[in-house]
Design an enzyme around this catalytic site. Sequence first.
Site, PDB file in Angstrom:
ATOM      1  N   HIS A 144     -11.417  11.886  -0.210  1.00  0.00           N
ATOM      2  CA  HIS A 144     -10.719  10.710   0.320  1.00  0.00           C
ATOM      3  C   HIS A 144      -9.582  11.105   1.259  1.00  0.00           C
ATOM      4  O   HIS A 144      -9.448  10.574   2.358  1.00  0.00           O
ATOM      5  CB  HIS A 144     -10.180   9.851  -0.832  1.00  0.00           C
TER       6      HIS A 144
ATOM      7  N   HIS B 226       0.830  -1.205   0.000  1.00  0.00           N
ATOM      8  CA  HIS B 226       0.000   0.000   0.000  1.00  0.00           C
ATOM      9  C   HIS B 226       0.869   1.261   0.000  1.00  0.00           C
ATOM     10  O   HIS B 226       0.618   2.224  -0.720  1.00  0.00           O
ATOM     11  CB  HIS B 226      -0.941   0.000   1.212  1.00  0.00           C
TER      12      HIS B 226
ATOM     13  N   HIS C 208       1.278   4.081  -3.231  1.00  0.00           N
ATOM     14  CA  HIS C 208       1.107   5.535  -3.129  1.00  0.00           C
ATOM     15  C   HIS C 208       2.397   6.305  -3.460  1.00  0.00           C
ATOM     16  O   HIS C 208       2.352   7.482  -3.781  1.00  0.00           O
ATOM     17  CB  HIS C 208       0.563   5.915  -1.746  1.00  0.00           C
TER      18      HIS C 208
ATOM     19  N   HIS D 141      -7.903  -0.121  -4.708  1.00  0.00           N
ATOM     20  CA  HIS D 141      -8.577  -0.116  -3.409  1.00  0.00           C
ATOM     21  C   HIS D 141      -9.795  -1.031  -3.398  1.00  0.00           C
ATOM     22  O   HIS D 141     -10.120  -1.641  -2.379  1.00  0.00           O
ATOM     23  CB  HIS D 141      -8.942   1.320  -3.001  1.00  0.00           C
TER      24      HIS D 141
ATOM     25  N   GLU E   1     -10.211  11.289  -4.901  1.00  0.00           N
ATOM     26  CA  GLU E   1      -9.051  11.044  -4.028  1.00  0.00           C
ATOM     27  C   GLU E   1      -8.688  12.234  -3.157  1.00  0.00           C
ATOM     28  O   GLU E   1      -8.551  12.021  -1.932  1.00  0.00           O
ATOM     29  CB  GLU E   1      -7.851  10.588  -4.869  1.00  0.00           C
TER      30      GLU E   1
END
Lengths: 689, 689
Positions: A365, A208, A212, A238, A350
């Site tokens: 998000h 994860h 990113h 996701h 996002e």
Amino acid sequence: MNTNRNLQLLFDRPSEPVFTTKGNENVVFDVPAHYLTDRYQTFGQSLSNRYGENASEHIPVKSVQSVNLGEIEQLSRYDAFSIFVPKHRRLACALVDIFLGCTDTDNLISTSLYCKDRVNPAMYNYALSIAMLHRPDTRNVPVPTLIQTFPDRFINSAVFSQAREEAQLVSPELRSPIVIPRDFTASDLDEEHRVAYWREDIGNNLHHWHWHLVYPFESNTRAIVAKDRRGELFYYMHEQILARYNFERLANQLARVKQYNNFREPVKEGYFPKLQTILASRGWTPRQENMMIQDLDRPVDEIRMTVSDFEIYIRRIYDAIHSGMVMDRNGGTIVLDEIRGIDVLGDLIEASMLSVNPDYYGNVHNFGHLFLGYIHDPEGKYLERPGIMADPATDLRDPIFFRWHAFIDEMFQDYKATIPRYTRGLLNNPDIRLTDVVVNTEGGSPNVFDTFWMQSDLDLSRGLDFVERGGIFVRHTHLNHSPFTYNITVNNTGPAKMGTVRIYLSPKFDERGLPWQFREHRLMFIEMDKFFTQLQPGNNNIVRRSDESSVTIPYERTFRNLETGRDATDADSFNFCGCGHPQHLLVPRGTPSGMACQLFVMVSNYELDKVEQSLEGSCADAASYCGIKDKLYPDRRSMGYPFDRFPPDNVGTLEDFMTPNMIAKDVTIRFSDRTVLNPRNTTNVPPQT
Amino acid sequence: MNTNRNLQLLFDRPSEPVFTTKGNENVVFDVPAHYLTDRYQTFGQSLSNRYGENASEHIPVKSVQSVNLGEIEQLSRYDAFSIFVPKHRRLACALVDIFLGCTDTDNLISTSLYCKDRVNPAMYNYALSIAMLHRPDTRNVPVPTLIQTFPDRFINSAVFSQAREEAQLVSPELRSPIVIPRDFTASDLDEEHRVAYWREDIGNNLHHWHWHLVYPFESNTRAIVAKDRRGELFYYMHEQILARYNFERLANQLARVKQYNNFREPVKEGYFPKLQTILASRGWTPRQENMMIQDLDRPVDEIRMTVSDFEIYIRRIYDAIHSGMVMDRNGGTIVLDEIRGIDVLGDLIEASMLSVNPDYYGNVHNFGHLFLGYIHDPEGKYLERPGIMADPATDLRDPIFFRWHAFIDEMFQDYKATIPRYTRGLLNNPDIRLTDVVVNTEGGSPNVFDTFWMQSDLDLSRGLDFVERGGIFVRHTHLNHSPFTYNITVNNTGPAKMGTVRIYLSPKFDERGLPWQFREHRLMFIEMDKFFTQLQPGNNNIVRRSDESSVTIPYERTFRNLETGRDATDADSFNFCGCGHPQHLLVPRGTPSGMACQLFVMVSNYELDKVEQSLEGSCADAASYCGIKDKLYPDRRSMGYPFDRFPPDNVGTLEDFMTPNMIAKDVTIRFSDRTVLNPRNTTNVPPQT
């Protein structure tokens, strides 16, 4: 001169001054005197000499003038750095710019050495990683995984005092691994803890974090963010995390995760991460049960957001979804069409800097992460650091991550409900019929996946500042499975052609023990693999190994350089390869009595799938979840195809959905509660439970 | 052989194995091989030799057989130890028994060395301290203050990573103190933080810890608990803590503390201690805002208590108070009379093992600490350690401590309301008239106390395990005041006689800015001093220095051995001397414009005060708050006299209450927001803010 290695040494022991020895071979950078910070100006040179005398190798450093760091230095070395905090992001982007602006690799090394002791170490790590991933001269140099530099974000903090004892007292050859208990964050009284092995899996969290890093949502260099189908991949990666999490939940007698969508209601789940920052000697603040998000007002972090405003942004996104169009900055509209709509929406929700109208749609998000990350101290009243929800390296550990992302995913699914259903023509593959699929597990029965616990050793010494040198091993327990192959039989009544094999797995029953309705079933399919194959006329027997999966990276890449403390080799190259679901989590845990599942295989029409590009030299190991660096996403279909859309009204179950180029097979995942040692471990201490 | 020093070295670096060097002179205990734990059996001897070679001195250790520790080992070395947890208490008492049972001092040293690496280090510290305080052969050996061994209970955890950097990189003579910011736990947004300087004062917390060490509430040896007027002193010491806290609150525009007496209501105050245990690398769990106590059920700690039962015990105590009698174990009654009632009640409420009926009256005070200490994890669901309310070394930091003790004090005051008021005869002193009192502050104006900030350096190196040797200094900021004298003029119209001078200080106005009603005023008097004096016929001029106070111990005793890392000398002897309010907090902070206060002086009738006993060789430095070791409490009056009882109905104000042997003088406390360096500091870094 080994430039790759030198670049990697910049990450070593993040808070030790530049003049200490780096790496396991005790090399030193010969930095000019003005690189030393004020703290060490008076006596640093003698210290520097002391380290230099014991060094096995001296790396010459071309002197650069002082770098003007400006406000980058405003973030203290001891503060938490969070990419979700707007101010931190601005500082990090400025630091990325400095690193991107370096004229050549030597200049980059020299400049970053000057900066290292002056900026926040976590921000330094982030900015240098981003810069290395995107500079032409360093893009193929592996960025060390975060656990190597910041093991404290992944490992029970209790380990570190033991590690210091080990380092101080025990000579390296006599050290034995410190065992991290599998259940260190909660007891069985906490129902949510049943799936902690998955939430807290080190490889899962590294994936994860790495995703990113590969897909930052903001940069002063637009190309770093504007990657092919970035918004869509945000949704899909996701969505798959959620599907995999729900799979694990069902295997553990837990219902699928409930959305977090009422922000005026307490969050009933608590989470106590039991992590601490080594650098600041501060624990990551836990979230106690029944806390409620509150208006954020933290001037020092430049964060101000009310829950009411947050709700307004969310309502506008729903307005866009249900009306099928988004309002752009000029008041014009962008239709959320079948092809590009999901990408527009991903960037908008996002939000990344690609959002078509951030003023109007906000930053939903990311602010969800901030509201939850600061739930314990929304106004900075208590001078508290953020919780783990404010860091992509740690947030996956927390049950609320999944409740929040279930809500985010619901938005995407609402959009998917507005676009046309797949016609049979878009699903079928002329001339192709799937006749059988068998899973052959090493040492097991056909169509039975076999899972168990494995204990693996990792060397954390590069992330432990100010301790004696030499490897410091921890032993962590993680899920694993026996290797297997898919054996697929495809009949081709036409001429030879290419086909795309898409393999998915789902639980057979829902949490009530009932068979699925397709509209829910489709959300439960986890991608296991996807690959292209040549289909000869007649019967084709396709054999595919589990370790070839398009969603995972091998164990040794997840934990590269961490097993024996060895330095990276060229085999570790290509940073996108560091992104990927960990191989050891490819198969969900299942149940001791055998969890009934369905394996779905489809061979889709290559003519509608293919993307024309050369992949030479690219690492496409986990392309389904991570894309391919500097390339187009290697599948023209919507991500998640054929399960990404709502079914036509006449499709009630998976059977109704099937076309001849698909097959669904009943399979079982049998979990055996035994613990085996990873054969790669270099220490021979027996397994412990 | 320096036995005293050797005993003190047993406390050094609490989690380092017995074979490492101890103290600043690098001495080693020559322990037999079987003392080493399993972890070090294989290679410990070579390690032991390595340390031995570098030692400046070897202390021979008489070998004892293995000690049968039994269940004492059940508490892991990494667990939190809390004297409030019944099981921990049982284990600690068993360990105390082992230490008390040692035949002589050598045997004690040898036995405790055997135990050191096998038992929980905090429990070891507690048990060895208790044993040393109460063994005839060690009672005069100073027990090291807790901050020396466990600085992590007193110091911002952020210091420790910096301390490790300092220890690893900087040679001892070049080290500079690490500055602890005065405001590290909260910002001004938190109103309660205004008095954090007092709650978090290191000396204040050491006093509270030391008091509870001198007055344990349970032991297998009854005499250790059954000290003279123990229950009453429990009441009085805490009543004075509250009065002093309320004084600081008024000086900071905060109302007096509100009782915590509704257990079905959330605790609105949060507290984030920012402490961590070095040993376990775990933070002390914070208490977020608006948490509510819940039924406790932690089988591993042998704790089970419902809030309902807790309320029942409390109701029974009120039944006893308001009916004026307590039910004993046999159903008989014990009258809560004027003289002994407070003592019976103190033991009953705390409860100590002296409680006359623990089955019926429970363990209210101690369980209050547990309910609040486990508020975040009442069932052990999250495997969390207790919060700071479960440790007498840390609980004073938390605002809820004072709300809880305001409730406890309310019970005592309710009892005090039931006993006869003081008659004038019990207040007056025949022939004695106080005619004046003047406070002369060094370098200041008459009747003006002068307060300011001071920065003092402490050496924490003995509490830092597994780091390089040499002093590690921190610089903390604390309140202080200029030295002053009381100059009291007493007229004696009778023959020469002894008198007891009692000096109290109170704010002049309440939080509304109004003058006090006596019934509330009496609770606001803090004891400043109490001493006996010879009164000649005619005018007597009594001069008393502030540093002679009967409630404080000098700065150097609060922080003994911590300034220069020197070992204890005989001057530090007498452990009761370690108990006492810190001298630097004798005078409350006051306000920048000058806080209006009243100084009250009384010379009471010695015939009614005196206790016949010899105090030769005893340390009575802080006798008012701590008693005198193995002696009777040196004042026959009720503790807090003359303010401990309700006034007669005709007394509305302090003036109404006065008899000729009393005087009340308007004085001012002027706080100057400047920071001066403690002249005792050995490093010469300038003050920082």
